[in-house]
Write a protein that holds these residues in place. Sequence first.
Motif, PDB file in Angstrom:
ATOM      1  N   VAL A 353       0.834  -1.203   0.000  1.00  0.00           N
ATOM      2  CA  VAL A 353       0.000   0.000   0.000  1.00  0.00           C
ATOM      3  C   VAL A 353       0.867   1.251   0.000  1.00  0.00           C
ATOM      4  O   VAL A 353       0.656   2.190  -0.779  1.00  0.00           O
ATOM      5  N   GLU A 354       1.867   1.279   0.869  1.00  0.00           N
ATOM      6  CA  GLU A 354       2.726   2.456   0.977  1.00  0.00           C
ATOM      7  C   GLU A 354       3.597   2.640  -0.260  1.00  0.00           C
ATOM      8  O   GLU A 354       3.876   3.770  -0.667  1.00  0.00           O
ATOM      9  N   LEU A 355       4.021   1.542  -0.873  1.00  0.00           N
ATOM     10  CA  LEU A 355       4.821   1.646  -2.091  1.00  0.00           C
ATOM     11  C   LEU A 355       4.011   2.277  -3.215  1.00  0.00           C
ATOM     12  O   LEU A 355       4.531   3.088  -3.995  1.00  0.00           O
ATOM     13  N   LEU A 356       2.724   1.955  -3.289  1.00  0.00           N
ATOM     14  CA  LEU A 356       1.845   2.612  -4.265  1.00  0.00           C
ATOM     15  C   LEU A 356       1.728   4.098  -3.952  1.00  0.00           C
ATOM     16  O   LEU A 356       1.786   4.939  -4.857  1.00  0.00           O
ATOM     17  N   GLU A 357       1.550   4.424  -2.688  1.00  0.00           N
ATOM     18  CA  GLU A 357       1.409   5.826  -2.290  1.00  0.00           C
ATOM     19  C   GLU A 357       2.660   6.630  -2.621  1.00  0.00           C
ATOM     20  O   GLU A 357       2.576   7.810  -2.988  1.00  0.00           O
ATOM     21  N   LYS A 358       3.825   5.993  -2.517  1.00  0.00           N
ATOM     22  CA  LYS A 358       5.093   6.669  -2.811  1.00  0.00           C
ATOM     23  C   LYS A 358       5.423   6.667  -4.305  1.00  0.00           C
ATOM     24  O   LYS A 358       6.454   7.214  -4.707  1.00  0.00           O
ATOM     25  N   GLU A 359       4.563   6.037  -5.109  1.00  0.00           N
ATOM     26  CA  GLU A 359       4.686   5.989  -6.572  1.00  0.00           C
ATOM     27  C   GLU A 359       5.900   5.173  -7.031  1.00  0.00           C
ATOM     28  O   GLU A 359       6.460   5.405  -8.093  1.00  0.00           O
ATOM     29  N   GLY A 360       6.263   4.196  -6.191  1.00  0.00           N
ATOM     30  CA  GLY A 360       7.311   3.268  -6.591  1.00  0.00           C
ATOM     31  C   GLY A 360       6.756   1.942  -7.067  1.00  0.00           C
ATOM     32  O   GLY A 360       7.516   1.058  -7.472  1.00  0.00           O
ATOM     33  N   GLY A 361       5.451   1.808  -7.016  1.00  0.00           N
ATOM     34  CA  GLY A 361       4.808   0.563  -7.405  1.00  0.00           C
ATOM     35  C   GLY A 361       3.520   0.797  -8.155  1.00  0.00           C
ATOM     36  O   GLY A 361       2.963   1.906  -8.143  1.00  0.00           O
ATOM     37  N   PHE A 362       3.029  -0.271  -8.810  1.00  0.00           N
ATOM     38  CA  PHE A 362       1.804  -0.212  -9.609  1.00  0.00           C
ATOM     39  C   PHE A 362       1.010  -1.478  -9.385  1.00  0.00           C
ATOM     40  O   PHE A 362       1.571  -2.581  -9.374  1.00  0.00           O
ATOM     41  N   SER A 363      -0.296  -1.340  -9.201  1.00  0.00           N
ATOM     42  CA  SER A 363      -1.179  -2.492  -9.134  1.00  0.00           C
ATOM     43  C   SER A 363      -1.970  -2.585 -10.437  1.00  0.00           C
ATOM     44  O   SER A 363      -2.447  -1.566 -10.961  1.00  0.00           O
ATOM     45  N   VAL A 364      -2.073  -3.799 -10.971  1.00  0.00           N
ATOM     46  CA  VAL A 364      -2.797  -4.016 -12.228  1.00  0.00           C
ATOM     47  C   VAL A 364      -3.932  -5.000 -11.996  1.00  0.00           C
ATOM     48  O   VAL A 364      -3.836  -5.896 -11.166  1.00  0.00           O
ATOM     49  N   GLU A 365      -5.013  -4.823 -12.760  1.00  0.00           N
ATOM     50  CA  GLU A 365      -6.203  -5.652 -12.596  1.00  0.00           C
ATOM     51  C   GLU A 365      -6.213  -6.865 -13.521  1.00  0.00           C
ATOM     52  O   GLU A 365      -6.910  -7.837 -13.257  1.00  0.00           O
ATOM     53  N   ASN A 366      -5.454  -6.794 -14.605  1.00  0.00           N
ATOM     54  CA  ASN A 366      -5.519  -7.870 -15.594  1.00  0.00           C
ATOM     55  C   ASN A 366      -4.278  -7.841 -16.486  1.00  0.00           C
ATOM     56  O   ASN A 366      -3.413  -6.960 -16.342  1.00  0.00           O
ATOM     57  N   LEU A 368      -3.989  -7.083 -19.614  1.00  0.00           N
ATOM     58  CA  LEU A 368      -3.904  -5.909 -20.484  1.00  0.00           C
ATOM     59  C   LEU A 368      -3.252  -4.738 -19.749  1.00  0.00           C
ATOM     60  O   LEU A 368      -2.363  -4.065 -20.294  1.00  0.00           O
ATOM     61  N   GLU A 369      -3.685  -4.484 -18.519  1.00  0.00           N
ATOM     62  CA  GLU A 369      -3.075  -3.411 -17.735  1.00  0.00           C
ATOM     63  C   GLU A 369      -1.606  -3.706 -17.448  1.00  0.00           C
ATOM     64  O   GLU A 369      -0.772  -2.796 -17.449  1.00  0.00           O
ATOM     65  N   LEU A 370      -1.305  -4.971 -17.220  1.00  0.00           N
ATOM     66  CA  LEU A 370       0.077  -5.363 -16.978  1.00  0.00           C
ATOM     67  C   LEU A 370       0.958  -5.011 -18.181  1.00  0.00           C
ATOM     68  O   LEU A 370       2.031  -4.423 -18.046  1.00  0.00           O
ATOM     69  N   GLU A 371       0.479  -5.342 -19.366  1.00  0.00           N
ATOM     70  CA  GLU A 371       1.239  -5.042 -20.577  1.00  0.00           C
ATOM     71  C   GLU A 371       1.406  -3.537 -20.765  1.00  0.00           C
ATOM     72  O   GLU A 371       2.485  -3.054 -21.132  1.00  0.00           O
ATOM     73  N   GLU A 372       0.364  -2.792 -20.474  1.00  0.00           N
ATOM     74  CA  GLU A 372       0.412  -1.345 -20.645  1.00  0.00           C
ATOM     75  C   GLU A 372       1.441  -0.703 -19.719  1.00  0.00           C
ATOM     76  O   GLU A 372       2.224   0.153 -20.142  1.00  0.00           O
ATOM     77  N   ILE A 373       1.465  -1.127 -18.448  1.00  0.00           N
ATOM     78  CA  ILE A 373       2.395  -0.499 -17.519  1.00  0.00           C
ATOM     79  C   ILE A 373       3.829  -0.937 -17.785  1.00  0.00           C
ATOM     80  O   ILE A 373       4.770  -0.142 -17.681  1.00  0.00           O
ATOM     81  N   PHE A 374       4.019  -2.200 -18.183  1.00  0.00           N
ATOM     82  CA  PHE A 374       5.364  -2.640 -18.568  1.00  0.00           C
ATOM     83  C   PHE A 374       5.900  -1.774 -19.700  1.00  0.00           C
ATOM     84  O   PHE A 374       7.031  -1.270 -19.641  1.00  0.00           O
ATOM     85  N   ASN A 375       5.109  -1.604 -20.729  1.00  0.00           N
ATOM     86  CA  ASN A 375       5.558  -0.839 -21.897  1.00  0.00           C
ATOM     87  C   ASN A 375       5.766   0.633 -21.569  1.00  0.00           C
ATOM     88  O   ASN A 375       6.714   1.270 -22.059  1.00  0.00           O
TER      89      ASN A 375
END
Length: 417
Positions: A353-366, A368-375
């Motif tokens: 949770v805190e890593l997301l808040e600090k913008e060092g991490g990303f949560s993906v739902e599926n 497609l989102e995984l591919e988008e954030i990787f790219n």
Amino acid sequence: MGKTAYLLFIKLYPLAARITALFNRKARLWIAGRKNVFANIHSSLQNDTRKKIWVHCSSLGEFEQGLPLMKELKKKYPFYCLVLTFFSPSGYENEKNNSVADRIFYMPMDSKKNAALFYETVKPVLVVFVKYEFWYYYLTEAKQRNIPLLLVSGIFRKSQPFFAWYGGFHRQMLQCFTHLFLQNEESLQLLKSIEIINTSVGGDTRFDRVLEIAETFKPITSIEEFCRNKKVIVAGSTWTDDDEALDHYVNSYKDYCFIIAPHDIGEDRLKECESLYHHSVRYSAIGTQIVEPEINTFIIDNIGTLKYLYKYADICYIGGGFGGDGVHNVLEAAVYNKPVVFGPEYEKYIEAVELLEKEGGFSVENALELEEIFNELIEDKDLYEYCAAAAGNYVRSKTGATAGVMQYIQEKRLLTS
């Protein structure tokens, strides 16, 4: 779960383990490890006249969490015998030969008789439980014998029975602790609401542990050769649902390098990974067979390497967030200044949770989102560098929990130098 339900649980758990052992290796290890356990403890300790410190860890993750404290205890108090117990085979079987502890055992199943016999045999002068696992008889026995009992890196949620109207039995367990070192302020306030006030927010010793790992990193030649001059994605502690979210991307981007470390390295899971990742080879096969040029994926089939592999990544994916136990340890990746990606089930894990808040991490739902954030991370250098720095800075800002526990032990004179 009140006392009656708890008593039923500790009676039925070994029976369920015996039934499960017929077809499950982990359950077989759990049963075998407790055979003659008291005889083993007695024979191991009967001639050891040193005072004993007992540290209990549920499993491998809690061992890693408690390791910085155990190292400091051995460094500061070398004339004590450090006794380490595990509840789970995944902890004991992987660390039974670890030199940080003087003696390592399975914890006998909780019962009034077992707890009394354990304390009579071990005679600890200090007891430390790491993060969680609340065993009623072991805790109450420590209190009755006036043995200092610490909880280290504890974390609590409102949904736990301690805070329910029916949670009186569970609250009795908390009252046994001499002091509870907590990960966050929310846990402190929850405990305060049930009049548990012998607490402090000390943080999480895992931050100290992952920093130690990163600072003692040693290169792995075969991985360096595999990854040279390519984009690298390391996916650690993956479950089937994680691999099914990853496989299309891995199979499509053949010029990238992928390192997949499944959470379970049983033969069935390894074969499943091989079927999902079309251009893969098991790590153990390197050196025994030629790695063909089209291979772009290493499947890690050992325990212990993963925490070093994140160093080689451009992007780290952490498994468990797509239907496993919940997202696994994001800190092992973030400490190397790497952006961290994981699935949607992470709310129970404060570090995610805190890593997301600090913008060092990303949560993906599926997928497609995984591919988008990787790219996006690969193509946008500024975004990548910002997120990578945020991840590393987050970990370094949270270190120091081990020092706080050691300071308490020294100031309260729980041990003598």
